[in-house]
Enzyme design. Structure first.
Site, PDB file in Angstrom:
ATOM      1  N   ARG A  59      30.613  36.076  37.260  1.00  0.00           N
ATOM      2  CA  ARG A  59      31.846  36.022  36.476  1.00  0.00           C
ATOM      3  C   ARG A  59      32.267  34.588  36.194  1.00  0.00           C
ATOM      4  NH1 ARG A  59      34.076  40.603  35.346  1.00  0.00           N
ATOM      5  NH2 ARG A  59      36.127  39.744  34.901  1.00  0.00           N
ATOM      6  N   GLN A  91      48.272  36.866  35.554  1.00  0.00           N
ATOM      7  CA  GLN A  91      47.462  37.603  36.516  1.00  0.00           C
ATOM      8  C   GLN A  91      45.972  37.303  36.301  1.00  0.00           C
ATOM      9  OE1 GLN A  91      49.637  41.286  35.108  1.00  0.00           O
ATOM     10  NE2 GLN A  91      49.291  41.870  37.221  1.00  0.00           N
ATOM     11  N   ASP A  94      40.885  33.611  34.685  1.00  0.00           N
ATOM     12  CA  ASP A  94      40.146  32.708  33.799  1.00  0.00           C
ATOM     13  C   ASP A  94      40.997  31.482  33.490  1.00  0.00           C
ATOM     14  OD1 ASP A  94      41.761  33.132  31.264  1.00  0.00           O
ATOM     15  OD2 ASP A  94      41.105  35.194  31.604  1.00  0.00           O
ATOM     16  N   HIS A 109      47.141  35.109  40.773  1.00  0.00           N
ATOM     17  CA  HIS A 109      45.979  35.735  41.418  1.00  0.00           C
ATOM     18  C   HIS A 109      44.827  34.753  41.620  1.00  0.00           C
ATOM     19  CE1 HIS A 109      47.436  39.994  40.063  1.00  0.00           C
ATOM     20  NE2 HIS A 109      48.045  39.558  41.143  1.00  0.00           N
ATOM     21  N   CYS A 117      38.103  26.587  50.647  1.00  0.00           N
ATOM     22  CA  CYS A 117      37.395  26.374  51.909  1.00  0.00           C
ATOM     23  C   CYS A 117      38.188  27.025  53.037  1.00  0.00           C
ATOM     24  CB  CYS A 117      37.197  24.887  52.187  1.00  0.00           C
ATOM     25  SG  CYS A 117      36.362  24.576  53.755  1.00  0.00           S
ATOM     26  N   CYS A 136      31.742  22.134  51.485  1.00  0.00           N
ATOM     27  CA  CYS A 136      33.069  21.881  50.929  1.00  0.00           C
ATOM     28  C   CYS A 136      33.179  20.419  50.514  1.00  0.00           C
ATOM     29  CB  CYS A 136      34.128  22.203  51.978  1.00  0.00           C
ATOM     30  SG  CYS A 136      35.794  21.657  51.540  1.00  0.00           S
ATOM     31  N   CYS A 139      35.857  18.698  53.192  1.00  0.00           N
ATOM     32  CA  CYS A 139      35.591  18.497  54.626  1.00  0.00           C
ATOM     33  C   CYS A 139      34.109  18.434  54.972  1.00  0.00           C
ATOM     34  CB  CYS A 139      36.267  19.574  55.462  1.00  0.00           C
ATOM     35  SG  CYS A 139      35.508  21.222  55.327  1.00  0.00           S
ATOM     36  N   GLY A 176      50.165  42.239  27.664  1.00  0.00           N
ATOM     37  CA  GLY A 176      48.816  42.658  28.004  1.00  0.00           C
ATOM     38  C   GLY A 176      48.620  43.079  29.444  1.00  0.00           C
ATOM     39  N   SER A 178      49.003  46.306  32.507  1.00  0.00           N
ATOM     40  CA  SER A 178      49.030  47.760  32.657  1.00  0.00           C
ATOM     41  C   SER A 178      50.340  48.259  33.256  1.00  0.00           C
ATOM     42  CB  SER A 178      47.879  48.197  33.564  1.00  0.00           C
ATOM     43  OG  SER A 178      48.070  47.683  34.872  1.00  0.00           O
TER      44      SER A 178
END
Length: 234
Positions: A59, A91, A94, A109, A117, A136, A139, A176, A178
């Protein structure tokens, strides 16, 4: 509607759908042929981290091939030109709002293009895969990066900031979404309780349409530019 000085906008999957980014709801609970509980919960990550990392690697790569659409562009124009208070709460994980130019923005989200990390709690920009257990950047510990995405059962980000903005808003607009996923589905009632006018822009009536003062239904790429033009004319 009285004078509008402060606007809060909630955006959901319907804003990015016309850019070719799917939502799991399109497939009746399947997301690119995976059940949500197999790829988008802390339990799934503990059970099969390789599957979850592969899914998010795909994704993350796919999102970088997509482009903002007219709805993203219109909201970025509103952000640039609206002289009052404005907050876009998305939400979506992207980066299409940012690529269109929006700046007054909270990703409740999380973001696909960041890694978190779990060793040092740092969040880093990340465009490549995580499945090969990289170190990471902050660190140096290897193997403990995960997608910086809020999974089902986890607390969304910056909720205090979001509720503060909702309580100050003169206008709340949901675009947009639900109306099914909480806490975002409750934002309209929070805004109404503080006296805000409320507007839904969605492809079809959401589960929460009855809570809004007004609703317009159709593609985000048509509805959002028209609404932004109205607001900027005011």
């Amino acid at each position: 509607m009285g004078e509008i000085r402060s606007i809060v906008i909630l955006t959901g999957a319907g804003v990015s759908a016309e850019s070719g980014i799917d939502t799991f709801r399109d497939g009746g609970g399947l997301w690119e042929q995976h059940r949500v509980e197999d790829v988008a919960t802390p339990e799934a990550f503990a059970r099969d981290p390789d599957l979850v990392q592969r899914f998010y690697d795909m994704r993350r790569a796919a999102i970088q091939t997509k482009q903002p659409n007219a709805a993203h562009d219109a909201l970025a124009r509103l952000d640039a030109q609206w002289t009052g208070e404005l907050l876009i709460v998305t939400q979506n994980v992207d980066d299409l709002h940012e690529r269109a130019g929006a700046r007054r923005l909270i990703h409740m989200h999380g973001e696909h293009l960041k890694a978190w990390c779990t060793a040092c709690d740092a969040r880093s920009s990340w465009l490549g895969p995580l499945g090969d257990r990289p170190a990471c950047p902050a660190c140096g510990v290897a193997g403990l990066l995960r997608p910086d995405v809020v999974w089902f059962g986890e607390m969304p980000y910056r909720m205090e900031d979001i509720y503060r903005a909702l309580n100050r808003a003169d206008l709340f607009v949901s675009i947009g979404t639900s109306g099914a996923v909480y806490p975002a589905a409750g934002f309209v009632r929070e805004a109404r309780a503080s006296g805000a006018a409320t507007l839904e822009l969605n492809m079809e009536p959401s589960q929460g349409t009855h809570w809004f003062d007004a609703a317009r239904h159709g593609p985000a790429s048509a509805l959002v530019p028209a609404w932004v033009a109205e607001m900027l004319e005011e």
